[in-house]
Every structure is written in structure tokens, then in C-alpha cells.
Design a protein around this motif. Structure first.
Motif, PDB file in Angstrom:
ATOM      1  N   CYS A 177      43.244  25.924  36.395  1.00  0.00           N
ATOM      2  CA  CYS A 177      42.861  27.287  36.359  1.00  0.00           C
ATOM      3  C   CYS A 177      42.978  27.715  34.824  1.00  0.00           C
ATOM      4  N   ALA A 178      43.773  27.143  34.001  1.00  0.00           N
ATOM      5  CA  ALA A 178      43.940  27.531  32.638  1.00  0.00           C
ATOM      6  C   ALA A 178      42.516  27.861  32.116  1.00  0.00           C
ATOM      7  N   MET A 179      41.322  26.918  32.261  1.00  0.00           N
ATOM      8  CA  MET A 179      39.998  27.049  31.732  1.00  0.00           C
ATOM      9  C   MET A 179      39.381  28.272  32.378  1.00  0.00           C
ATOM     10  N   LEU A 180      39.679  28.720  33.640  1.00  0.00           N
ATOM     11  CA  LEU A 180      38.726  29.560  33.992  1.00  0.00           C
ATOM     12  C   LEU A 180      39.297  31.187  34.140  1.00  0.00           C
ATOM     13  N   PRO A 181      38.226  31.962  33.716  1.00  0.00           N
ATOM     14  CA  PRO A 181      38.766  33.266  33.652  1.00  0.00           C
ATOM     15  C   PRO A 181      39.101  33.875  35.035  1.00  0.00           C
ATOM     16  N   ARG A 182      40.084  34.775  35.006  1.00  0.00           N
ATOM     17  CA  ARG A 182      40.556  35.212  36.348  1.00  0.00           C
ATOM     18  C   ARG A 182      41.022  36.572  36.157  1.00  0.00           C
TER      19      ARG A 182
ATOM     20  N   LEU B  60      44.260  31.696  27.650  1.00  0.00           N
ATOM     21  CA  LEU B  60      42.947  31.603  28.279  1.00  0.00           C
ATOM     22  C   LEU B  60      41.862  31.693  27.152  1.00  0.00           C
ATOM     23  N   ILE B  61      40.554  30.817  27.267  1.00  0.00           N
ATOM     24  CA  ILE B  61      39.389  31.131  26.471  1.00  0.00           C
ATOM     25  C   ILE B  61      38.254  31.253  27.521  1.00  0.00           C
ATOM     26  N   PRO B  62      37.486  32.226  27.733  1.00  0.00           N
ATOM     27  CA  PRO B  62      38.033  33.662  27.237  1.00  0.00           C
ATOM     28  C   PRO B  62      39.434  34.097  27.661  1.00  0.00           C
ATOM     29  N   GLY B  63      39.753  35.144  26.948  1.00  0.00           N
ATOM     30  CA  GLY B  63      41.132  35.763  27.375  1.00  0.00           C
ATOM     31  C   GLY B  63      40.787  36.227  29.124  1.00  0.00           C
ATOM     32  N   PRO B  64      41.916  36.733  29.555  1.00  0.00           N
ATOM     33  CA  PRO B  64      41.851  36.966  30.973  1.00  0.00           C
ATOM     34  C   PRO B  64      40.953  38.208  31.369  1.00  0.00           C
ATOM     35  N   GLU B  65      40.124  38.184  32.431  1.00  0.00           N
ATOM     36  CA  GLU B  65      39.386  39.094  32.684  1.00  0.00           C
ATOM     37  C   GLU B  65      40.122  40.104  33.191  1.00  0.00           C
TER      38      GLU B  65
END
Ligand code: C2O
Ligand code: CU
Length: 461
Positions: A18-23, A57-62
Motif C-alpha cells: 500500500c506504500a504506493m497507493l494514495p490512501r 508516499l508518492i503522491p503524498g497521503p490523500e
């Protein structure tokens, strides 16, 4: 595009986790940390890339919250450079605007700063570094900030599509020539690798007939995205966070750096096909997001335009300007080099400026002037013709306010916080100066900002 490729990518997504997914950020008050991390930016099979990122995170966290609430985040700087966060497009209290040397001191390495501000307008916004942005944003410091309406439009799914580009060496390191003179004096640092939500290929499974809300953000340092839809029919419902009074068909989608577009689209591709959000680059289409029509059971295509989003309180009625226009003249850059301009308080010839990596002037001044472009009484309406005498387009951004273009017939166009001014053209804007403080006005092609294109206005309390 083959199924194998898609499965392969899905497997990669699982591997990097999940490091790659915006959350979405669970607690509003957890610290937000900027630091150095390695992420998989390049396609699978390539090494990871060292980036500067918020919370790794890329992008930063939502950051997602309802309209009329508060963002309250303790920002922690784990980077080797001082930095700040700017909340792009939010009508914010001046002290929270994140401009070092103007609204706050830059947060030193190891330092922290409490960002605490309200979100008066719903819409798609974003946050990014505002110190040494030409380097720090190209290294990755940006993320989405979504302010939701009390009654969001009815859709089957919503996706933020956060676009960026990266200049990489082979195999996968970011090049560190952030301020090379060619980029500074031409179109800026344009990447050779484009990502959506940090992924080389963003895949969003849909059903035929689904209605989607897409929140597009151009977070690239200098790239203008020209976009097209395939297998998707849709409407623009908001620009730079601000709803259109009347949704209009999604055609001619051009996004300057920092601009946002909210689309509502219907999936019209058949089951088993793919729909696409494409970048049109030098006449070719490249998939930014792929929508495999994998499922049956989507609702019948609605086909009818969506209702307009409720207007934001920031979209106040604008009077005719209270005084004569204040011109903002852009000069310089390759092919229209500066003869001379004021720099650091002294008239300086173009050759000396170039040696210092300074190539652009606003009203004959290179870099941030001592005096503001204008001083406004609170509540004044101002008109500023943006006069582009250069050979390049510029995405001009005003902090703390939205503005409207003055159209040829004298009426007002869309509400925006960033506007693309074509080479040789003049784009005139009106805005209501109702947010007290000192606010930057600058080109959001960060290479141009670094090379001289920034000024400021003062709105009196
Ligand atoms: Cu997106 Cu001066 O900012
Ligand atoms: Cu520019």
C-alpha cells in the motif's frame, strides 16, 4: 494492451504494497512527515527511485475532509533542507499559506510547524513544498487535498488522478540538474517519465455504464498536460476546485501545472475493452489511466449531463473593477532574452542575469520585488492583464484567491487559481481582494519561478 501486462502490473502493485497507493488519512491530527524514501516509480523490473515524500508516499497521503472543517496537521521535516507546505487553491489564512520569508520561516531540518486552517470551499486541491520548489517538488513533495461537498454528486466511483512527471536517468534515478540553465530559460524541467498516482500505469477496473468522478491534478513541475478521453464520455464540472455554473462537455482538456479538473464521465467502452485517460504528447496518445471494462452489471449509461455542483462560498459576485487595470508584463526567456532588468534592487544587463540563472522578468523586475505589484483595500475588485511578451506559455498562479478571466465580450469566464497564458497573448483577470495578507503571484512552471517569475500583492486588513 494485453491481459498479461495488466496482471503483471497488478502483481507489482501487490508487491510494493500500500506504500504506493494514495490512501485517506485516518486521523486529522497525526503528523505529516517529509523525508527521503525509495519507491517504485519506474516500471516493474527497474530499480526503485530515491524520492522526497510526505509519509513515504508518492503522491503524498490523500487528505480528505468535509467542506467547512479544519485541517490540523503537525508537519515534521525529516529532510536535509528547510521546507514548507503550501495548500494550493485553498482560501486560507495568510499565516498558513506556507511561503517561506513571506508568511512563515522555512521549517529547518528536524523542525516542525503546526498547519491549522479551515476549508471554506469544496473541491479538488493539493499541497506541495514551497521552498526551493524547482528541486523539492521535482523530488516528489506533493499530494492531494480533497474537500468534499455535503451532498456529493451521485456516481458509481470516484478517483483522484494525480499527474506528475519525472526526469530520470537509466535505470531509475532522478537527475539532479534541477536548475540547469536550459530548463530555466525554456519550457522548464519536463520529465521523461509520467506517472498517475505515482504509478507508471494506473489501472482502475470499471463496468460499462458506470458514472465516474475523476479529480485530475497536474502536479508536474513544468509540464502542460494535453488530455483526451477514449471510451469515456464526460463533462467538466469544476476547475481548480470551483464548480462550473453549467457542466460542459470534456473537450480541449489542457492542464497547466497546478491546475485541477473535475470530470464526471460515463464508461461507454464495451465489456472486455479498455477505456483510457490519455496524454496527447507530440501527436501520440499515452495512457495515463486505463479503465478495463471488466465487470458486467454497470448501470445503463446515464447519458445525460450531470447537475452542476453546488457553488462555493468563494464564488462571490464580482463588481466591475474599482480602479484602472494593473498590468503584469512577462518578459524574457529563450528567443526573447532580457536586455536588462532590475535584480536585487539594481538595473542589471541580460548577460549578467543569465550568468546568475535569471531569465524572466515581471514588470521589468527579476525575482521577488521589495514592493508589491499592488496594494488592495480589503473588498476591492482588481483587474490585472497578464501580458505575455515571451515565446513560452506560463501558468500564472495567485495565492489566497480565485480569479476570473475577462472574456472578449467583457463577461467573466471560469473561476481559477492558475491560468495558462499563451505566448504573445494577454489574458486579463479580475479578482476580489478579500483575503488580507501578502500573497505571491508567480509562474507555476517552477523552473520559471526559480529564474525570476514571481511577484506579490498586499491585501490590507
Ligand atoms: Cu502551487 Cu506558489 O504555488
Ligand atoms: Cu512560466
Amino acid at each position: 494492451m494485453t491481459a498479461t501486462r495488466r496482471e503483471f502490473l497488478r502483481a507489482t502493485g501487490a508487491a510494493v504494497g500500500c506504500a504506493m497507493l494514495p490512501r485517506a488519512v485516518a486521523a486529522n491530527e497525526t503528523p505529516l512527515r517529509a523525508g527521503i524514501h525509495r519507491v517504485q516509480l519506474a516500471p516493474a523490473g527497474y530499480p526503485t527511485t530515491e524520492v522526497w515524500a510526505y509519509d513515504g508516499l508518492i503522491p503524498g497521503p490523500e487528505i480528505r475532509l468535509p467542506q467547512g472543517s479544519r485541517v490540523r496537521r503537525d508537519f515534521v521535516n525529516d529532510l536535509p533542507q528547510a521546507t514548507t507546505i503550501h495548500w494550493h487553491g485553498i482560501r486560507i489564512e495568510n499565516a498558513m499559506d506556507g511561503v517561506p520569508g513571506m508568511t512563515q520561516a522555512a521549517v529547518p531540518p528536524g523542525g516542525r510547524f503546526l498547519y491549522d486552517f479551515s476549508t471554506p470551499d469544496a473541491g479538488t486541491y493539493w499541497y506541495h513544498t514551497h521552498n526551493r520548489t524547482v528541486e523539492q517538488m521535482a523530488r516528489g513533495l506533493a499530494g492531494p487535498l480533497i474537500v468534499t461537498e455535503a451532498e456529493p454528486p451521485e456516481v458509481d466511483a470516484e478517483h483522484v488522478v494525480f499527474l506528475s512527471d519525472w526526469r530520470m536517468t537509466d535505470p531509475a534515478d532522478l537527475t539532479d540538474d534541477f536548475a540547469n540553465f536550459h530548463d530555466l530559460s525554456h519550457a522548464g524541467r519536463i520529465g521523461n517519465h509520467v506517472t498517475a498516482n505515482g504509478l507508471p500505469e494506473l489501472t482502475l477496473p470499471v463496468a460499462r455504464g458506470d458514472r465516474l468522478r475523476l479529480r485530475l491534478v497536474n502536479a508536474a513541475p513544468s509540464r502542460v498536460f494535453e488530455l483526451a478521453l477514449q471510451g469515456l464520455d464526460g463533462w467538466i464540472v469544476a476547475l481548480d476546485g470551483m464548480p462550473l455554473a453549467q457542466p460542459r462537455p470534456a473537450a480541449d482538456l489542457v492542464m497547466a501545472p497546478a491546475q485541477r479538473v473535475d470530470l464526471i464521465v460515463d464508461v461507454v467502452a464495451d465489456q472486455g475493452e479498455d477505456a483510457f485517460l490519455l496524454e496527447v504528447f507530440r501527436g501520440q496518445g499515452y495512457a495515463l489511466a486505463t479503465f478495463p471494462v471488466a465487470r458486467t452489471g454497470g448501470q445503463a449509461r446515464r447519458g445525460t449531463p450531470p447537475a452542476a455542483l453546488p457553488p462555493n462560498p468563494g464564488q462571490k459576485t464580482m463588481r466591475t473593477p474599482d480602479r484602472p487595470p494593473v498590468d503584469l508584463v512577462m518578459d524574457g526567456g529563450a528567443m526573447r532574452g532580457l536586455r536588462s532588468a532590475v535584480w536585487q534592487g539594481r538595473q542589471t544587463d541580460g548577460r549578467s542575469l543569465a550568468q546568475e540563472g535569471q531569465f524572466w522578468a515581471l514588470n521589468g523586475i527579476v525575482g521577488l520585488p521589495d514592493d508589491p505589484l499592488l496594494v488592495a483595500e480589503r473588498g476591492e475588485t482588481l483587474r490585472v492583464p497578464l501580458i505575455n511578451r515571451t515565446a513560452f506559455p506560463h501558468g500564472m498562479h495567485l495565492h489566497g484567491h480565485h480569479f476570473r478571466e475577462v472574456l472578449a465580450d467583457g463577461t467573466h469566464g471560469d473561476w481559477r487559481d492558475t491560468i495558462l497564458v499563451a505566448p504573445g497573448e494577454t489574458t486579463t483577470i479580475d479578482f476580489l481582494a478579500d483575503n488580507p495578507g501578502d500573497w505571491l503571484v508567480h509562474c507555476h512552471m517552477l523552473s520559471h519561478h526559480a529564474a525570476g517569475m514571481g511577484t506579490w500583492i498586499r491585501v490590507l486588513a
